[in-house]
Design an enzyme around this catalytic site. Structure first.
Site, PDB file in Angstrom:
ATOM      1  CE  LYS A 166      -3.571   2.720   0.473  1.00  0.00           C
ATOM      2  NZ  LYS A 166      -4.558   2.993  -0.565  1.00  0.00           N
ATOM      3  CE  LYS A 234      -3.078   7.742   6.518  1.00  0.00           C
ATOM      4  NZ  LYS A 234      -3.704   6.447   6.375  1.00  0.00           N
TER       5      LYS A 234
HETATM    6  P1  NAD Z   1     -12.360   8.660   7.787  1.00  0.00           P
HETATM    7  O1  NAD Z   1     -11.639   9.664   8.626  1.00  0.00           O
HETATM    8  O2  NAD Z   1     -13.509   9.087   6.965  1.00  0.00           O
HETATM    9  O3  NAD Z   1     -12.892   7.448   8.713  1.00  0.00           O
HETATM   10  C1  NAD Z   1     -12.246   6.983   9.873  1.00  0.00           C
HETATM   11  C2  NAD Z   1     -13.332   6.792  10.939  1.00  0.00           C
HETATM   12  O4  NAD Z   1     -12.728   6.220  12.094  1.00  0.00           O
HETATM   13  C3  NAD Z   1     -13.969   8.104  11.373  1.00  0.00           C
HETATM   14  O5  NAD Z   1     -15.365   7.991  11.255  1.00  0.00           O
HETATM   15  C4  NAD Z   1     -13.526   8.272  12.831  1.00  0.00           C
HETATM   16  O6  NAD Z   1     -14.518   8.884  13.644  1.00  0.00           O
HETATM   17  C5  NAD Z   1     -13.316   6.828  13.228  1.00  0.00           C
HETATM   18  N1  NAD Z   1     -12.435   6.647  14.362  1.00  0.00           N
HETATM   19  C6  NAD Z   1     -11.241   7.227  14.610  1.00  0.00           C
HETATM   20  N2  NAD Z   1     -10.721   6.745  15.754  1.00  0.00           N
HETATM   21  C7  NAD Z   1     -11.608   5.837  16.225  1.00  0.00           C
HETATM   22  C8  NAD Z   1     -11.633   4.998  17.367  1.00  0.00           C
HETATM   23  N3  NAD Z   1     -10.642   5.012  18.247  1.00  0.00           N
HETATM   24  N4  NAD Z   1     -12.690   4.169  17.531  1.00  0.00           N
HETATM   25  C9  NAD Z   1     -13.707   4.171  16.637  1.00  0.00           C
HETATM   26  N5  NAD Z   1     -13.741   4.950  15.539  1.00  0.00           N
HETATM   27  C10 NAD Z   1     -12.703   5.766  15.349  1.00  0.00           C
HETATM   28  O7  NAD Z   1     -11.248   7.963   6.910  1.00  0.00           O
HETATM   29  P2  NAD Z   1     -11.454   7.054   5.602  1.00  0.00           P
HETATM   30  O8  NAD Z   1     -11.360   7.910   4.409  1.00  0.00           O
HETATM   31  O9  NAD Z   1     -12.618   6.155   5.819  1.00  0.00           O
HETATM   32  O10 NAD Z   1     -10.105   6.204   5.652  1.00  0.00           O
HETATM   33  C11 NAD Z   1      -9.905   5.106   6.538  1.00  0.00           C
HETATM   34  C12 NAD Z   1      -8.579   4.458   6.175  1.00  0.00           C
HETATM   35  O11 NAD Z   1      -8.640   3.985   4.825  1.00  0.00           O
HETATM   36  C13 NAD Z   1      -7.377   5.412   6.253  1.00  0.00           C
HETATM   37  O12 NAD Z   1      -6.272   4.730   6.743  1.00  0.00           O
HETATM   38  C14 NAD Z   1      -7.169   5.816   4.801  1.00  0.00           C
HETATM   39  O13 NAD Z   1      -5.827   6.183   4.534  1.00  0.00           O
HETATM   40  C15 NAD Z   1      -7.579   4.550   4.069  1.00  0.00           C
HETATM   41  N6  NAD Z   1      -8.056   4.728   2.687  1.00  0.00           N
HETATM   42  C16 NAD Z   1      -8.906   5.754   2.378  1.00  0.00           C
HETATM   43  C17 NAD Z   1      -9.323   5.908   1.055  1.00  0.00           C
HETATM   44  C18 NAD Z   1     -10.255   7.040   0.641  1.00  0.00           C
HETATM   45  O14 NAD Z   1     -10.424   7.251  -0.558  1.00  0.00           O
HETATM   46  N7  NAD Z   1     -10.861   7.769   1.586  1.00  0.00           N
HETATM   47  C19 NAD Z   1      -8.879   5.028   0.071  1.00  0.00           C
HETATM   48  C20 NAD Z   1      -8.053   3.968   0.426  1.00  0.00           C
HETATM   49  C21 NAD Z   1      -7.633   3.840   1.747  1.00  0.00           C
END
Ligand code: NAD
Length: 291
Positions: A166, A234
């Protein structure tokens, strides 16, 4: 069907968890901000008030959290799910993935790192690419669940390998966006019509998924996320940190990481990563904010 706990119902986690519910799984969700947990319950999931409550009786625990410290923060409670298979689908440092997997093993759980690519649309459509690190037997056990949320699922090696692949993915995407942004800035400075230029570039060796999917918004100067600059910042930190641990220089990656850092400092952290164009334009004294 296995009982699933889903921790982290954000941009990616929510549609993934909902797809699992639609596929017939019993899914208990938990998010730190309770309104998201409530929204998940409206879509057929069960709502928990804590990680510990969510993982009680779970046979599979999925985490989809922003960053390494977030996964480390929930690890203690996840590890109370003795005997469960923990699939961490967040993008985190490979070293953290290895640490939490070792803790999981000690506590009697099995663990996989299974970060994804394909963005919010891929999560909604259940077509994510998933790079999985861990033991083959555990990957096989996770497959029915992964096949609900993803289309291309590849076991890339032992624990941590999924996160390393990744990191490589994020390096390639950032570098490509940076070069597309430079090329567009150059073309524009020369007065070339950008639309046909992009069309012909897309058909040759310069063609790429980035050019295909990101250039239209770049031409319009509209950058709704998508994948936020903050998250790519990040991920480049993860790539550079892992490279340092491995003794591998990433000269191009280091430059693009600085450009992404600049985009963030300039207040573009919540924009799509294609907003890197704004930084390249600013360096050239061009763009919508300059005359
Ligand atoms: P996001 O910030 O929308 O979602 C993360 C969620 O986790 C939030 O709702 C937050 O409130 C929750 N959270 C944080 N700490 C927590 C805890 N201790 N307990 C419970 N909930 C908690 O982020 P995202 O876009 O959904 O991304 C999630 C992961 O996927 C990241 O690592 C990101 O790099 C990866 N990712 C994102 C994408 C994209 O297009 N958004 C694509 C591929 C990978």
């Amino acid at each position: 069907m296995a009982k699933i706990a889903f921790i982290g119902l954000g941009i990616m986690g929510m549609p993934m968890a909902v797809n699992l519910v639609r596929a017939g799984y019993e899914v208990t969700g938990y998010n730190r901000s309770p309104e998201k947990t409530a929204r998940f319950a409206e879509q057929g999931g069960a709502a928990a008030d804590s990680v510990e409550e969510a993982v009680r009786d779970a046979e599979i625990v999925i985490t989809m959290l922003p960053d390494s410290p977030d996964v480390e923060a929930v690890a203690g409670d996840v590890l109370t799910a003795h005997g469960a298979l923990w699939i961490d689908m967040s993008t985190i440092a490979p070293s953290t993935a290895k640490n939490v997997a070792a803790q999981a093993k000690e506590a009697g759980l099995r663990a996989l790192d299974a970060p994804v690519s394909g963005g919010e649309q891929g999560a909604v459509d259940g077509t994510l690419s998933i790079m999985v690190g861990g033991e083959a037997a555990d990957v096989a056990a996770a497959s029915p669940v992964l096949e609900v949320v993803g289309r291309t699922i590849v076991h890339v090696g032992p624990t941590g390998a999924g996160q390393t692949v990744k990191a490589a993915n994020q390096l390639i995407v950032a570098g490509t966006i940076g070069l597309v942004a430079e090329a567009l800035t150059l073309l524009d400075a020369q007065g070339v019509d950008l639309k046909p230029a992009v069309e012909v570039l897309s058909g040759g060796l310069a063609g790429s998924a980035v050019l295909e999917r990101k250039s239209a918004n770049m031409l319009r100067h509209e950058f709704p996320p998508g994948f936020r600059i903050d998250l790519h910042h990040k991920d480049l930190g993860i790539a550079l940190g892992t490279a340092r641990e491995s003794g591998v220089p990433l000269p191009l990656g280091a430059v693009v990481a600085q450009l992404v850092a600049a985009a963030r400092v300039q207040g573009h952290g919540d924009l799509d990563h294609s907003a890197l164009l704004l930084v390249l334009e600013q360096l050239a004294g061009r763009g919508p904010t300059t005359s």
